[in-house]
Write a protein that holds these residues in place. Structure first.
Motif, PDB file in Angstrom:
ATOM      1  N   LEU A 288       0.183   1.663 -15.020  1.00  0.00           N
ATOM      2  CA  LEU A 288      -0.334   3.018 -14.901  1.00  0.00           C
ATOM      3  C   LEU A 288      -0.861   3.224 -13.484  1.00  0.00           C
ATOM      4  O   LEU A 288      -1.696   2.455 -12.999  1.00  0.00           O
ATOM      5  N   VAL A 289      -0.361   4.274 -12.827  1.00  0.00           N
ATOM      6  CA  VAL A 289      -0.789   4.596 -11.465  1.00  0.00           C
ATOM      7  C   VAL A 289      -1.410   5.986 -11.499  1.00  0.00           C
ATOM      8  O   VAL A 289      -0.714   6.992 -11.690  1.00  0.00           O
ATOM      9  N   LEU A 290      -2.729   6.037 -11.354  1.00  0.00           N
ATOM     10  CA  LEU A 290      -3.450   7.310 -11.365  1.00  0.00           C
ATOM     11  C   LEU A 290      -3.492   7.836  -9.936  1.00  0.00           C
ATOM     12  O   LEU A 290      -4.174   7.281  -9.070  1.00  0.00           O
ATOM     13  N   ASN A 291      -2.765   8.919  -9.703  1.00  0.00           N
ATOM     14  CA  ASN A 291      -2.549   9.443  -8.349  1.00  0.00           C
ATOM     15  C   ASN A 291      -3.401  10.685  -8.097  1.00  0.00           C
ATOM     16  O   ASN A 291      -3.906  11.321  -9.017  1.00  0.00           O
ATOM     17  N   LYS A 292      -3.534  10.988  -6.818  1.00  0.00           N
ATOM     18  CA  LYS A 292      -4.253  12.175  -6.327  1.00  0.00           C
ATOM     19  C   LYS A 292      -5.765  12.070  -6.556  1.00  0.00           C
ATOM     20  O   LYS A 292      -6.437  13.085  -6.818  1.00  0.00           O
ATOM     21  N   ILE A 293      -6.310  10.866  -6.447  1.00  0.00           N
ATOM     22  CA  ILE A 293      -7.763  10.715  -6.606  1.00  0.00           C
ATOM     23  C   ILE A 293      -8.517  11.378  -5.457  1.00  0.00           C
ATOM     24  O   ILE A 293      -9.722  11.613  -5.558  1.00  0.00           O
ATOM     25  N   ASP A 294      -7.816  11.710  -4.370  1.00  0.00           N
ATOM     26  CA  ASP A 294      -8.467  12.407  -3.256  1.00  0.00           C
ATOM     27  C   ASP A 294      -8.944  13.794  -3.657  1.00  0.00           C
ATOM     28  O   ASP A 294      -9.792  14.387  -2.989  1.00  0.00           O
ATOM     29  N   ARG A 295      -8.408  14.326  -4.740  1.00  0.00           N
ATOM     30  CA  ARG A 295      -8.819  15.655  -5.203  1.00  0.00           C
ATOM     31  C   ARG A 295     -10.114  15.613  -6.022  1.00  0.00           C
ATOM     32  O   ARG A 295     -10.638  16.666  -6.400  1.00  0.00           O
ATOM     33  N   LEU A 296     -10.577  14.412  -6.336  1.00  0.00           N
ATOM     34  CA  LEU A 296     -11.789  14.283  -7.137  1.00  0.00           C
ATOM     35  C   LEU A 296     -12.970  13.951  -6.237  1.00  0.00           C
ATOM     36  O   LEU A 296     -12.828  13.193  -5.272  1.00  0.00           O
ATOM     37  N   PRO A 297     -14.149  14.480  -6.540  1.00  0.00           N
ATOM     38  CA  PRO A 297     -15.337  14.080  -5.786  1.00  0.00           C
ATOM     39  C   PRO A 297     -15.561  12.575  -5.925  1.00  0.00           C
ATOM     40  O   PRO A 297     -15.320  11.987  -6.985  1.00  0.00           O
ATOM     41  N   GLY A 298     -16.002  11.957  -4.851  1.00  0.00           N
ATOM     42  CA  GLY A 298     -16.127  10.509  -4.821  1.00  0.00           C
ATOM     43  C   GLY A 298     -16.931   9.939  -5.970  1.00  0.00           C
ATOM     44  O   GLY A 298     -16.575   8.906  -6.551  1.00  0.00           O
ATOM     45  N   GLU A 299     -18.031  10.615  -6.322  1.00  0.00           N
ATOM     46  CA  GLU A 299     -18.895  10.079  -7.368  1.00  0.00           C
ATOM     47  C   GLU A 299     -18.286  10.219  -8.765  1.00  0.00           C
ATOM     48  O   GLU A 299     -18.753   9.592  -9.723  1.00  0.00           O
ATOM     49  N   GLU A 300     -17.248  11.042  -8.895  1.00  0.00           N
ATOM     50  CA  GLU A 300     -16.638  11.265 -10.209  1.00  0.00           C
ATOM     51  C   GLU A 300     -15.369  10.450 -10.423  1.00  0.00           C
ATOM     52  O   GLU A 300     -14.877  10.356 -11.547  1.00  0.00           O
ATOM     53  N   ARG A 301     -14.815   9.876  -9.367  1.00  0.00           N
ATOM     54  CA  ARG A 301     -13.496   9.238  -9.471  1.00  0.00           C
ATOM     55  C   ARG A 301     -13.464   8.133 -10.512  1.00  0.00           C
ATOM     56  O   ARG A 301     -12.604   8.107 -11.393  1.00  0.00           O
ATOM     57  N   GLY A 302     -14.387   7.189 -10.367  1.00  0.00           N
ATOM     58  CA  GLY A 302     -14.367   6.037 -11.258  1.00  0.00           C
ATOM     59  C   GLY A 302     -14.476   6.428 -12.714  1.00  0.00           C
ATOM     60  O   GLY A 302     -13.700   5.970 -13.562  1.00  0.00           O
ATOM     61  N   ALA A 303     -15.452   7.288 -13.030  1.00  0.00           N
ATOM     62  CA  ALA A 303     -15.670   7.692 -14.423  1.00  0.00           C
ATOM     63  C   ALA A 303     -14.477   8.474 -14.964  1.00  0.00           C
ATOM     64  O   ALA A 303     -14.052   8.280 -16.111  1.00  0.00           O
ATOM     65  N   HIS A 304     -13.922   9.352 -14.129  1.00  0.00           N
ATOM     66  CA  HIS A 304     -12.781  10.170 -14.557  1.00  0.00           C
ATOM     67  C   HIS A 304     -11.571   9.284 -14.878  1.00  0.00           C
ATOM     68  O   HIS A 304     -10.919   9.460 -15.917  1.00  0.00           O
ATOM     69  N   CYS A 305     -11.290   8.338 -14.008  1.00  0.00           N
ATOM     70  CA  CYS A 305     -10.122   7.460 -14.208  1.00  0.00           C
ATOM     71  C   CYS A 305     -10.325   6.539 -15.401  1.00  0.00           C
ATOM     72  O   CYS A 305      -9.393   6.307 -16.180  1.00  0.00           O
ATOM     73  N   ARG A 306     -11.551   6.025 -15.572  1.00  0.00           N
ATOM     74  CA  ARG A 306     -11.825   5.159 -16.722  1.00  0.00           C
ATOM     75  C   ARG A 306     -11.661   5.928 -18.032  1.00  0.00           C
ATOM     76  O   ARG A 306     -11.168   5.390 -19.031  1.00  0.00           O
ATOM     77  N   ALA A 307     -12.047   7.186 -18.022  1.00  0.00           N
ATOM     78  CA  ALA A 307     -11.914   7.999 -19.239  1.00  0.00           C
ATOM     79  C   ALA A 307     -10.445   8.176 -19.615  1.00  0.00           C
ATOM     80  O   ALA A 307     -10.091   8.141 -20.805  1.00  0.00           O
ATOM     81  N   ILE A 308      -9.599   8.376 -18.615  1.00  0.00           N
ATOM     82  CA  ILE A 308      -8.165   8.515 -18.886  1.00  0.00           C
ATOM     83  C   ILE A 308      -7.612   7.234 -19.494  1.00  0.00           C
ATOM     84  O   ILE A 308      -6.878   7.260 -20.489  1.00  0.00           O
TER      85      ILE A 308
END
Length: 344
Positions: free
Chosen positions: A281-301
Motif C-alpha cells: 500500500l502506497v499512500l500518496n499526496k501526503i503533501d496535501r495534509l497538514p504535517g500534524e495530521e499526516r500520521g494519524a490520517h494515514c494510520r486511520a486508512i
C-alpha cells in the motif's frame, strides 16, 4: 483514444527466384552445354524484440510486412541473389499466434530475440542441375516456391518487475516520473494515462528494476468499464504490485478507503492469481495534509482497510518518501530472485 495492446498484421515472405535455362555460346566451344543458374531463396519475415518500443500502436497504420523476392537465376551458372529478410520490431513481451489457426508461434521476452514468422520460398533450379550422361542439353528448370503468407495476432504483455495500481489520478504517473526517466503525461484530471508506461529505476550503478504504470482502474472494470483492467494482464509477470491511493482526493465521491477497496474488489474479480500477488500500500499526496495530521490520517486508512502488508507514505510530486520506497522494493526483488535461483 484506446491503447493498442493487441494487433493483427499480415506477413508475406518472398518467393524463391526461378531457375534459368541457358547454354554456353562461346566462340570455338560449339558444345558448351547448359549454364542456367539457380534462383535465389526468398527473404523471410522475422519479429525482433527491441527495448525502445513499448506499444503495438504503430501497427494501426502499418499492417503488412513483406520480405524481398529471390532473384531469378542467370546464364553462366550465375545464382540469383537471395531476397532481403524483413525484420519487424516489436515490444518485449509480445505473444505471437497464428490468427487463422490459433497456434502459438512464440513469445518474445528478451532484447534482440528474433522469431521466424514467415519462411521465404526455396530457390528454383537452373537447367545445369539437370545435365546427365543421357541428357546433355536439358531444357528443364524449376520455379522457386512461394514464400509463406500468414496473418498474425500480436498481444502485448509488459515485462516489468513492479506494477502500479490505483484509481485514476491517484498519482501513479507522478510516481514513475519521480523515480525513473519515464515521462508520462501528468495533469489534475482523470485518465491522463491512456497506455502503459515503463520506467527503469536505478537505486545505484549496478542495481535497477523496471516499473510499469497502467491506466487507472475504475469500479466495474472487471466487466469492461474504463481502461485499466484490460491492461492488468500486462502485470501478470510482475513480482510486486504497488497499490497507490490518494490520501486527500479532490472532488471525489470516494474516500481513500472506498477507493482502495474498489481496486481490491476489481482485482479479485479479474484474476485470483493477480489478486494473490505481493501488494504494498502506497499512500500518496501526503503533501496535501497538514504535517500534524499526516500520521494519524494515514494510520486511520490502514486500520480501516485492515491492511496487513507493507505501507509507505509518500509524496510523488516532491519526492518525499520515494527513495526509501525504491530501496525497499529493490531489496524485496533481490530476495525474490535469490529464492527463485535456489529453487532451480
Amino acid at each position: 483514444m484506446k491503447f493498442v495492446d493487441e494487433a493483427e498484421v499480415r506477413v508475406e515472405a518472398g518467393d524463391g527466384g526461378n531457375g534459368a535455362i541457358g547454354f554456353r555460346r562461346e566462340k570455338y566451344i560449339p558444345l558448351g552445354g547448359p549454364d542456367g543458374g539457380d534462383g535465389g531463396d526468398g527473404g523471410s519475415v522475422y519479429l525482433l524484440a527491441v527495448e525502445n518500443v513499448n506499444t503495438l500502436a504503430d501497427f494501426r497504420y502499418h499492417t503488412v510486412f513483406r520480405a524481398e523476392r529471390g532473384q531469378n537465376g542467370m546464364s553462366r551458372n550465375c545464382t540469383g541473389r537471395k531476397g532481403e529478410d524483413c525484420y519487424v520490431p516489436v515490444p518485449l513481451g509480445t505473444l505471437v499466434t497464428d490468427a487463422d489457426t490459433g497456434e502459438v508461434i512464440g513469445d518474445l521476452t528478451r532484447t534482440g530475440e528474433t522469431l521466424l514468422v514467415a519462411q521465404g520460398g526455396f530457390h528454383g533450379l537452373g537447367n545445369t542441375r539437370f545435365k546427365s550422361s543421357v541428357n546433355r542439353a536439358p531444357q528443364k528448370a524449376t520455379k522457386g516456391t512461394e514464400g509463406e503468407h500468414r496473418t498474425l495476432h500480436l498481444e502485448l504483455t509488459l515485462i516489468a518487475d513492479v506494477g502500479l495500481l490505483g484509481m485514476p489520478n491517484a498519482g501513479k504517473s507522478s510516481l514513475i516520473r519521480a523515480v525513473s526517466s519515464a515521462r508520462p503525461k501528468v495533469a489534475d484530471y482523470p485518465f491522463t494515462t491512456l497506455h502503459p508506461n515503463l520506467g527503469v529505476v536505478r537505486v545505484d550503478d549496478l542495481r535497477s528494476f523496471v516499473i510499469a504504470d497502467i491506466p487507472g482502474v475504475i469500479e466495474g472494470a472487471a466487466e469492461g468499464a474504463g481502461l485499466g483492467l484490460q491492461f492488468l494482464k500486462h502485470l501478470s509477470r510482475t513480482g510486486l504490485l504497488l497499490h497507490v491511493v490518494d490520501v486527500a482526493p479532490y472532488e471525489s465521491a470516494d474516500t481513500p478507503v472506498e477507493a482502495a477497496r474498489k481496486i481490491v474488489h476489481e482485482l479479485e474479480e479479474w484474476s485470483d492469481e493477480l489478486a494473490a500477488k505481493p501488494r504494498w500500500l502506497v499512500l500518496n499526496k501526503i503533501d496535501r495534509l497538514p504535517g500534524e495530521e499526516r500520521g494519524a490520517h494515514c494510520r486511520a486508512i490502514v486500520e480501516e482497510l485492515n491492511w496487513a502488508g507493507p505501507v509507505y507514505n509518500i509524496s510523488a510530486i516532491n519526492g518525499e518518501g520515494t527513495r526509501e520506497l525504491m530501496f525497499a522494493i529493490m531489496e524485496f526483488l533481490e530476495q525474490q530472485r535469490r529464492k527463485n535461483s535456489e529453487q532451480v
